[in-house]
Design a protein around this motif. Structure first.
Motif, PDB file in Angstrom:
ATOM      1  N   LEU A 143     -59.495  23.447 -48.206  1.00  0.00           N
ATOM      2  CA  LEU A 143     -59.551  24.691 -47.519  1.00  0.00           C
ATOM      3  C   LEU A 143     -58.037  25.672 -47.816  1.00  0.00           C
ATOM      4  O   LEU A 143     -57.042  25.050 -48.254  1.00  0.00           O
ATOM      5  CB  LEU A 143     -59.687  24.525 -46.041  1.00  0.00           C
ATOM      6  CG  LEU A 143     -60.676  23.862 -45.421  1.00  0.00           C
ATOM      7  CD1 LEU A 143     -60.670  23.800 -44.093  1.00  0.00           C
ATOM      8  CD2 LEU A 143     -61.916  24.418 -45.814  1.00  0.00           C
ATOM      9  N   PRO A 144     -58.278  26.869 -47.624  1.00  0.00           N
ATOM     10  CA  PRO A 144     -57.061  27.556 -47.927  1.00  0.00           C
ATOM     11  C   PRO A 144     -55.774  26.959 -47.111  1.00  0.00           C
ATOM     12  O   PRO A 144     -55.756  26.610 -46.190  1.00  0.00           O
ATOM     13  CB  PRO A 144     -57.318  29.116 -47.577  1.00  0.00           C
ATOM     14  CG  PRO A 144     -58.966  29.175 -47.769  1.00  0.00           C
ATOM     15  CD  PRO A 144     -59.209  27.580 -47.337  1.00  0.00           C
ATOM     16  N   PRO A 145     -54.727  27.001 -48.100  1.00  0.00           N
ATOM     17  CA  PRO A 145     -53.431  26.401 -47.191  1.00  0.00           C
ATOM     18  C   PRO A 145     -52.721  27.389 -46.597  1.00  0.00           C
ATOM     19  O   PRO A 145     -52.950  28.671 -46.737  1.00  0.00           O
ATOM     20  CB  PRO A 145     -52.445  26.066 -48.539  1.00  0.00           C
ATOM     21  CG  PRO A 145     -53.045  27.058 -49.362  1.00  0.00           C
ATOM     22  CD  PRO A 145     -54.374  27.389 -49.225  1.00  0.00           C
ATOM     23  N   TYR A 146     -52.033  26.764 -45.521  1.00  0.00           N
ATOM     24  CA  TYR A 146     -51.206  27.763 -44.668  1.00  0.00           C
ATOM     25  C   TYR A 146     -49.594  27.532 -45.332  1.00  0.00           C
ATOM     26  O   TYR A 146     -49.153  26.451 -45.762  1.00  0.00           O
ATOM     27  CB  TYR A 146     -51.056  27.005 -43.232  1.00  0.00           C
ATOM     28  CG  TYR A 146     -49.693  27.743 -42.466  1.00  0.00           C
ATOM     29  CD1 TYR A 146     -49.994  29.007 -41.714  1.00  0.00           C
ATOM     30  CD2 TYR A 146     -48.543  27.215 -42.516  1.00  0.00           C
ATOM     31  CE1 TYR A 146     -48.922  29.552 -40.986  1.00  0.00           C
ATOM     32  CE2 TYR A 146     -47.612  27.904 -41.949  1.00  0.00           C
ATOM     33  CZ  TYR A 146     -47.730  28.963 -41.256  1.00  0.00           C
ATOM     34  OH  TYR A 146     -46.495  29.486 -40.718  1.00  0.00           O
ATOM     35  N   ALA A 147     -48.947  28.678 -45.424  1.00  0.00           N
ATOM     36  CA  ALA A 147     -47.472  28.636 -45.890  1.00  0.00           C
ATOM     37  C   ALA A 147     -46.918  29.585 -45.030  1.00  0.00           C
ATOM     38  O   ALA A 147     -47.307  30.691 -44.824  1.00  0.00           O
ATOM     39  CB  ALA A 147     -47.698  29.008 -47.505  1.00  0.00           C
ATOM     40  N   MET A 148     -45.664  29.059 -44.775  1.00  0.00           N
ATOM     41  CA  MET A 148     -44.645  29.833 -43.923  1.00  0.00           C
ATOM     42  C   MET A 148     -43.305  29.917 -45.268  1.00  0.00           C
ATOM     43  O   MET A 148     -42.947  28.891 -45.791  1.00  0.00           O
ATOM     44  CB  MET A 148     -43.843  29.297 -43.151  1.00  0.00           C
ATOM     45  CG  MET A 148     -42.828  29.887 -42.318  1.00  0.00           C
ATOM     46  SD  MET A 148     -41.732  28.875 -41.249  1.00  0.00           S
ATOM     47  CE  MET A 148     -42.901  28.249 -39.917  1.00  0.00           C
ATOM     48  N   GLN A 171     -57.238  25.827 -36.738  1.00  0.00           N
ATOM     49  CA  GLN A 171     -58.447  25.772 -36.082  1.00  0.00           C
ATOM     50  C   GLN A 171     -59.357  26.622 -36.617  1.00  0.00           C
ATOM     51  O   GLN A 171     -60.734  26.445 -35.767  1.00  0.00           O
ATOM     52  CB  GLN A 171     -58.084  26.078 -34.521  1.00  0.00           C
ATOM     53  CG  GLN A 171     -57.158  24.916 -33.822  1.00  0.00           C
ATOM     54  CD  GLN A 171     -56.692  25.309 -32.545  1.00  0.00           C
ATOM     55  OE1 GLN A 171     -57.658  24.903 -31.628  1.00  0.00           O
ATOM     56  NE2 GLN A 171     -55.993  26.037 -32.328  1.00  0.00           N
ATOM     57  N   ALA A 172     -59.020  27.646 -37.635  1.00  0.00           N
ATOM     58  CA  ALA A 172     -60.267  28.508 -38.049  1.00  0.00           C
ATOM     59  C   ALA A 172     -61.257  28.049 -38.729  1.00  0.00           C
ATOM     60  O   ALA A 172     -61.121  26.851 -39.252  1.00  0.00           O
ATOM     61  CB  ALA A 172     -59.413  29.469 -38.821  1.00  0.00           C
ATOM     62  N   GLY A 173     -62.348  28.433 -38.616  1.00  0.00           N
ATOM     63  CA  GLY A 173     -63.661  27.907 -39.302  1.00  0.00           C
ATOM     64  C   GLY A 173     -63.555  28.272 -40.728  1.00  0.00           C
ATOM     65  O   GLY A 173     -62.696  29.160 -41.345  1.00  0.00           O
ATOM     66  N   VAL A 174     -64.180  27.477 -41.524  1.00  0.00           N
ATOM     67  CA  VAL A 174     -64.077  27.554 -42.846  1.00  0.00           C
ATOM     68  C   VAL A 174     -64.487  29.302 -43.481  1.00  0.00           C
ATOM     69  O   VAL A 174     -63.631  29.634 -44.274  1.00  0.00           O
ATOM     70  CB  VAL A 174     -65.434  26.699 -43.584  1.00  0.00           C
ATOM     71  CG1 VAL A 174     -65.242  26.729 -45.106  1.00  0.00           C
ATOM     72  CG2 VAL A 174     -64.864  25.216 -43.146  1.00  0.00           C
ATOM     73  N   LYS A 175     -65.547  29.700 -42.806  1.00  0.00           N
ATOM     74  CA  LYS A 175     -65.753  31.081 -43.192  1.00  0.00           C
ATOM     75  C   LYS A 175     -64.670  32.009 -43.129  1.00  0.00           C
ATOM     76  O   LYS A 175     -64.391  33.021 -43.733  1.00  0.00           O
ATOM     77  CB  LYS A 175     -67.083  31.670 -42.639  1.00  0.00           C
ATOM     78  CG  LYS A 175     -68.317  31.004 -43.295  1.00  0.00           C
ATOM     79  CD  LYS A 175     -69.499  31.810 -42.883  1.00  0.00           C
ATOM     80  CE  LYS A 175     -70.893  31.066 -43.199  1.00  0.00           C
ATOM     81  NZ  LYS A 175     -72.031  30.878 -42.412  1.00  0.00           N
ATOM     82  N   GLN A 176     -64.151  32.034 -42.034  1.00  0.00           N
ATOM     83  CA  GLN A 176     -62.859  32.635 -41.315  1.00  0.00           C
ATOM     84  C   GLN A 176     -61.621  32.450 -42.628  1.00  0.00           C
ATOM     85  O   GLN A 176     -61.118  33.612 -42.866  1.00  0.00           O
ATOM     86  CB  GLN A 176     -62.626  32.393 -39.992  1.00  0.00           C
ATOM     87  CG  GLN A 176     -61.999  33.287 -39.285  1.00  0.00           C
ATOM     88  CD  GLN A 176     -61.506  32.773 -38.060  1.00  0.00           C
ATOM     89  OE1 GLN A 176     -62.209  31.728 -37.517  1.00  0.00           O
ATOM     90  NE2 GLN A 176     -60.372  33.243 -37.327  1.00  0.00           N
ATOM     91  N   LEU A 177     -61.642  31.204 -42.801  1.00  0.00           N
ATOM     92  CA  LEU A 177     -60.379  30.989 -43.706  1.00  0.00           C
ATOM     93  C   LEU A 177     -60.686  31.668 -44.947  1.00  0.00           C
ATOM     94  O   LEU A 177     -59.781  31.981 -45.846  1.00  0.00           O
ATOM     95  CB  LEU A 177     -60.271  29.451 -43.915  1.00  0.00           C
ATOM     96  CG  LEU A 177     -59.561  28.798 -42.486  1.00  0.00           C
ATOM     97  CD1 LEU A 177     -59.790  27.252 -42.762  1.00  0.00           C
ATOM     98  CD2 LEU A 177     -58.225  29.282 -42.365  1.00  0.00           C
ATOM     99  N   ALA A 178     -62.055  31.695 -45.683  1.00  0.00           N
ATOM    100  CA  ALA A 178     -62.192  31.988 -46.962  1.00  0.00           C
ATOM    101  C   ALA A 178     -62.053  33.720 -47.027  1.00  0.00           C
ATOM    102  O   ALA A 178     -61.780  34.223 -48.269  1.00  0.00           O
ATOM    103  CB  ALA A 178     -63.552  31.982 -47.250  1.00  0.00           C
ATOM    104  N   ARG A 179     -61.892  34.237 -45.837  1.00  0.00           N
ATOM    105  CA  ARG A 179     -61.842  35.798 -46.034  1.00  0.00           C
ATOM    106  C   ARG A 179     -60.463  36.250 -46.264  1.00  0.00           C
ATOM    107  O   ARG A 179     -59.596  35.656 -46.013  1.00  0.00           O
ATOM    108  CB  ARG A 179     -62.403  36.550 -44.847  1.00  0.00           C
ATOM    109  CG  ARG A 179     -63.837  36.804 -44.703  1.00  0.00           C
ATOM    110  CD  ARG A 179     -64.131  37.431 -43.500  1.00  0.00           C
ATOM    111  NE  ARG A 179     -65.181  36.909 -42.725  1.00  0.00           N
ATOM    112  CZ  ARG A 179     -65.257  36.440 -41.568  1.00  0.00           C
ATOM    113  NH1 ARG A 179     -63.976  36.666 -40.574  1.00  0.00           N
ATOM    114  NH2 ARG A 179     -66.081  35.642 -40.884  1.00  0.00           N
TER     115      ARG A 179
END
Ligand SMILES: Cc1cc2nc3c(=O)[nH]c(=O)nc-3n(C[C@H](O)[C@H](O)[C@H](O)COP(=O)(O)O)c2cc1C
Length: 179
Positions: A143-148, A171-179
């Motif tokens: 899934l898309p990474p989080y970066a600080m 905690q975000a859903g896959v679709k939400q992360l893809a946007r």
């Protein structure tokens, strides 16, 4: 969804960024933190226990400070020891199939530097490709990474903002992360 955060920081007692991230997810019901350096001070990873642990989660997040464009060495050892042929990949190696994987990094560099022509030349997604390749080789979804970014110079208020964004991201859903 059960989420496991595999955290790897060699000196968490001196950390500001990773500490802030961990503080933000402490107490979330479906999120469990597994601190690798605390669990294995002698680096003797209990492979069976780690594999069994992974089975209990649908999403696994690897959280670490970016060190020389990579993860701290105990996490690399964890990948080497735990993700073995016949369990994670290869014949009958289907235990991680369709699990969701995510990376969460803190980086000293600025966001602008992580691009062609920038100080760090490549994007975070480009630099995370070896980990992406590893996890997709194990048939997981990356899934898309989080970066600080600017992780050594944020104010306490900015750390809190970033940490809130982290709690939402993992905690975000896959679709939400893809946007
Ligand atoms: C050995 C080492 C290597 C590092 N390599 C990088 C790097 O490649 N890119 C980067 O942006 N920051 C790098 N940094 C900065 C760290 O990523 C930064 O200090 C860390 O994310 C801050 O998190 P913390 O407060 O939880 O320790 C490095 C720091 C150390 C100590």
């Amino acid at each position: 969804m059960n989420i496991l955060v595999v955290a790897a920081h060699p000196k968490l007692e001196n950390s500001r960024a990773n500490r802030a991230l961990l503080d933000a997810i402490q107490g979330i019901e479906n999120v469990h933190v597994h601190d690798l350096y605390k669990e294995y001070p002698n680096w003797h990873i209990d492979v069976k226990r780690e594999q069994e642990r992974l089975l209990g989660y649908e999403r696994i997040v690897f959280q670490f400070p970016f060190y020389w464009y990579s993860c701290p060495p105990l996490l690399k050892k964890w990948f080497d020891d735990v993700l073995v042929r016949g369990w994670a990949y290869g014949p009958d190696g289907n235990h991680l199939k369709d699990k969701e994987f995510m990376v969460a990094i803190t980086a000293g560099g600025s966001e602008n530097g992580f691009r062609a022509g920038g100080d760090n030349r490549f994007t975070i997604s480009e630099l995370l490709r070896p980990i992406q390749a590893t996890l997709t080789h194990c048939k997981g979804e990356f899934l898309p990474p989080y970066a600080m970014y600017d992780a050594d110079r944020l104010t306490p208020h900015q750390f809190r903002e970033q940490a809130e964004r982290y709690a939402e991201h993992i905690q975000a859903g896959v679709k939400q992360l893809a946007r």
